[in-house]
Design a protein around this motif. Structure first.
Motif, PDB file in Angstrom:
ATOM      1  N   LEU A 491     -11.389  23.652 -27.487  1.00 56.80           N
ATOM      2  CA  LEU A 491     -12.523  23.470 -26.712  1.00 56.80           C
ATOM      3  C   LEU A 491     -13.103  25.068 -26.565  1.00 56.80           C
ATOM      4  CD1 LEU A 491     -11.615  21.122 -23.931  1.00 56.80           C
ATOM      5  CD2 LEU A 491     -13.295  20.755 -25.990  1.00 56.80           C
ATOM      6  N   ASP A 492     -12.352  25.971 -26.396  1.00 54.04           N
ATOM      7  CA  ASP A 492     -12.577  27.388 -26.047  1.00 54.04           C
ATOM      8  C   ASP A 492     -13.447  27.815 -27.434  1.00 54.04           C
ATOM      9  OD1 ASP A 492     -11.978  27.599 -23.589  1.00 54.04           O
ATOM     10  OD2 ASP A 492     -10.143  28.285 -23.808  1.00 54.04           O
ATOM     11  N   VAL A 493     -12.712  27.463 -28.663  1.00 55.08           N
ATOM     12  CA  VAL A 493     -13.327  27.980 -29.742  1.00 55.08           C
ATOM     13  C   VAL A 493     -14.497  27.012 -29.891  1.00 55.08           C
ATOM     14  CG1 VAL A 493     -12.853  27.940 -32.388  1.00 55.08           C
ATOM     15  CG2 VAL A 493     -10.880  28.828 -30.858  1.00 55.08           C
ATOM     16  N   ARG A 494     -14.821  26.096 -29.662  1.00 52.86           N
ATOM     17  CA  ARG A 494     -15.769  25.348 -30.058  1.00 52.86           C
ATOM     18  C   ARG A 494     -17.160  25.958 -29.055  1.00 52.86           C
ATOM     19  NH1 ARG A 494     -16.809  19.270 -27.870  1.00 52.86           N
ATOM     20  NH2 ARG A 494     -15.159  18.888 -29.538  1.00 52.86           N
ATOM     21  N   TYR A 495     -16.604  26.568 -28.001  1.00 56.51           N
ATOM     22  CA  TYR A 495     -17.674  26.973 -27.177  1.00 56.51           C
ATOM     23  C   TYR A 495     -18.144  28.312 -27.790  1.00 56.51           C
ATOM     24  CZ  TYR A 495     -20.237  29.595 -23.463  1.00 56.51           C
ATOM     25  OH  TYR A 495     -21.027  30.341 -22.843  1.00 56.51           O
ATOM     26  N   VAL A 496     -17.204  29.164 -28.134  1.00 57.81           N
ATOM     27  CA  VAL A 496     -17.529  30.582 -28.710  1.00 57.81           C
ATOM     28  C   VAL A 496     -18.465  30.460 -29.844  1.00 57.81           C
ATOM     29  CG1 VAL A 496     -16.409  32.387 -30.010  1.00 57.81           C
ATOM     30  CG2 VAL A 496     -15.586  31.676 -27.861  1.00 57.81           C
ATOM     31  N   GLU A 497     -18.026  29.275 -30.553  1.00 64.66           N
ATOM     32  CA  GLU A 497     -18.823  29.069 -32.154  1.00 64.66           C
ATOM     33  C   GLU A 497     -20.265  28.547 -31.926  1.00 64.66           C
ATOM     34  OE1 GLU A 497     -17.961  29.484 -35.235  1.00 64.66           O
ATOM     35  OE2 GLU A 497     -16.109  30.718 -34.306  1.00 64.66           O
ATOM     36  N   ASN A 498     -20.677  27.951 -30.554  1.00 62.89           N
ATOM     37  CA  ASN A 498     -21.686  26.944 -30.630  1.00 62.89           C
ATOM     38  C   ASN A 498     -22.397  27.331 -29.396  1.00 62.89           C
ATOM     39  OD1 ASN A 498     -21.424  24.828 -32.786  1.00 62.89           O
ATOM     40  ND2 ASN A 498     -19.372  24.793 -31.735  1.00 62.89           N
TER      41      ASN A 498
END
Length: 522
Positions: A491-498
């Motif tokens: 979830l954290d990586v998804r936020y950074v990417e998007n």
């Protein structure tokens, strides 16, 4: 050539029993394409489930009612002091606009494709299209007024159209929440046949299960070689997914389970021509074809289809980690946090007094966390535990309910009485507004990690450190302490990417509901 009256399922049974030779398989595939589509009374392919038709009808009704109410309010506001002069062009134009607005509104929403099922229920595309349609109606009315000299009162337009847009968005959001509640109960969903290798299908099933509000449920799988041994299919069986065929049996599987969607995962055996033929075969069914690319966790405006020489290339924009929009985000964060501190100062004072009266120790608790670019900072919280909590932790290590990396206990004896209330409603996090004002955190971002967590990060996990940690984030609205380690990182990586302002607003909007529900708050 098969008899045109043969139903799809019977035809598939006949074809799947033929010789496995390549020539015969190709002939069978060609014959499948000749089966006439199942059609409804209008002569078009019947693809829409009953719940989808009902849902669209409700949305149309909500849109029309929103426009009618807005037209009434606008008309009343414009002619509150004096009645409309029907002898004048302006008066007649306003009356006509008020009467026709519900029809014009629904037509505009339909023209912008806001009633298409693929845009409904999840994602922000539906709301973007509603806003675009509303602005298009305003532009149309304004242009028509100027071109034909209708002189529609500006006061009416300024009042009616914003209200229509707002009520339409609120109505659709309310219906969406009702739909999500239905899907949580296992209703109003779509059945899916997943196509690809077993590991990819299992991964897709887990992701869909985590987000049940999407309404997609895998009811069968078609994998290379078809059903295998008990050991081969054990993982899928544990997930409740039967293997019902090979990659050549997708059409038969769809008609067998009456699937709504065929989801193809990244699979070398299904190349471009193979996917195209599969699409042709599915035209005779009501199932939609979706393809899951190998690229994951990249969504929204960063992804676009670029047709080049007949190839639908997936164009992926770089994540916006620096620049003007990031500067704007920092400014908005710090100003908003400063205003929030002023507004919430009476609450801060009340909580400080309650903490002091409940147990001995300081009001605030500071802990070193890792922020942007790996820099440490003292994160502030209201104290919710006894002062010697760290010493007591040694004896409680074996009783953790955490995710294997973080220590968490659903019934932690170190938490004070007022601390349970603070944690239940995330009030202990409010002092982090001070960290936001100081520029160490954002209102929305990844969860602020401990140094010991960062020490265990792999390459992918370090993407979290490219942005400031957040007071709230995807972890907050998706379960908090109930999430396992891998899901938290994902979830954290998804936020950074998007990251985007729209994404931040969505997370902030959902945070209120997550806090009230208290899921994972311990």
């Amino acid at each position: 050539m098969p008899d045109a009256r043969t139903v799809p399922g019977e035809l598939d049974d006949q074809l799947l029993g033929t010789s496995p030779a390549d020539e015969t398989a190709d002939a069978a595939r060609r014959e499948r394409l000749l089966v006439p589509r199942q059609r409804n009374a209008l002569g078009t392919a019947e693809r829409t489930p009953a719940w989808q038709r009902t849902y669209v009808q409700k949305i149309v009704a909500v849109d029309a009612l929103a426009a009618a109410f807005a037209a009434f309010v606008g008309f009343f506001a414009r002619f509150n002091d004096s009645p409309a002069d029907l002898a004048s062009t302006s008066g007649r134009a306003v009356v006509a606009c008020a009467v026709l607005l519900p029809v014009l509104w629904v037509v505009a929403m339909g023209a912008l494709r806001t009633y298409e099922p693929r845009f409904l229920g999840v994602g922000s595309e539906e709301f973007h299209r509603v806003l675009t349609a509303g602005l298009a109606v305003v532009a149309l009315v304004g242009t028509s007024s100027w071109a034909f000299g209708l002189e529609i009162a500006r006061g009416y337009v300024v009042v009616a159209f914003p209200i229509a847009i707002l009520l339409t968005l609120v109505g659709r959001y309310t219906l969406r929440q009702q739909l999500h509640a239905q899907r949580t109960r296992g209703e109003a969903g779509q059945t899916v046949v997943a196509v690809g290798h077993r590991a990819a299908v299992a991964g897709m099933a887990r992701q869909l299960h985590r987000a049940s509000y999407h309404g997609m449920r895998i009811v069968g799988a078609c994998v290379p070689g078809g059903p295998g041994s008990a050991a081969d299919d054990a993982e899928l069986r544990e997930l409740g997914i039967p293997v019902i065929g090979s990659l050549d049996d997708v059409r038969h599987a769809v008609t067998t389970v009456d699937a709504d969607v065929v989801a193809v995962t990244a699979c070398p055996e299904l190349d471009g021509p193979g996917l195209r033929r599969l699409g042709w075969e599915l035209e005779a069914t009501r199932a939609d074809l979706v393809v899951a690319p190998a690229l994951t966790e990249v969504i929204g405006p960063r992804v676009a289809i670029r047709p080049v020489c007949g190839l639908p290339l997936l164009h992926v924009e770089r994540p916006e980690l620096e620049g003007v929009r990031r500067l704007a985000k920092t400014t908005v964060d710090r100003v908003s946090a400063g205003l929030a501190l002023v507004v919430l100062s009476p609450l801060f004072l009340a909580l400080a007094v309650a903490i002091k009266l409940d147990s001995k120790g300081p009001v605030f608790f500071q802990q070193q966390r890792v922020g942007k670019d790996g820099k440490s900072f003292p994160m502030m919280k209201f104290r919710s535990m006894v002062t010697d909590a760290e010493k007591l932790l040694i004896d409680l290590r074996e009783s953790t309910d955490g995710n294997g990396v973080l220590f968490k206990m659903k019934v932690d004896p170190r938490i004070t009485r007022i601390g349970r209330v603070l944690r239940r409603y995330s009030l202990d996090e409010l002092p982090q507004l001070i960290n936001v004002v100081r520029g160490e955190m954002s209102l929305v971002g990844p969860r602020p990690p401990l140094q010991k967590e960062v020490d265990e990060y792999g390459y992918d996990m370090r993407r979290r450190l490219l942005v400031k940690p957040g007071l709230t984030g995807l972890w907050q609205i998706n379960g908090r302490s109930d999430l396992d380690w891998d899901e938290s990182v994902r979830l954290d990586v998804r936020y950074v990417e998007n990251w985007s302002f729209t994404f931040d607003f969505m997370i902030l909007w959902k945070t209120a509901g997550a806090v009230l529900r208290g899921r994972g708050a311990y």
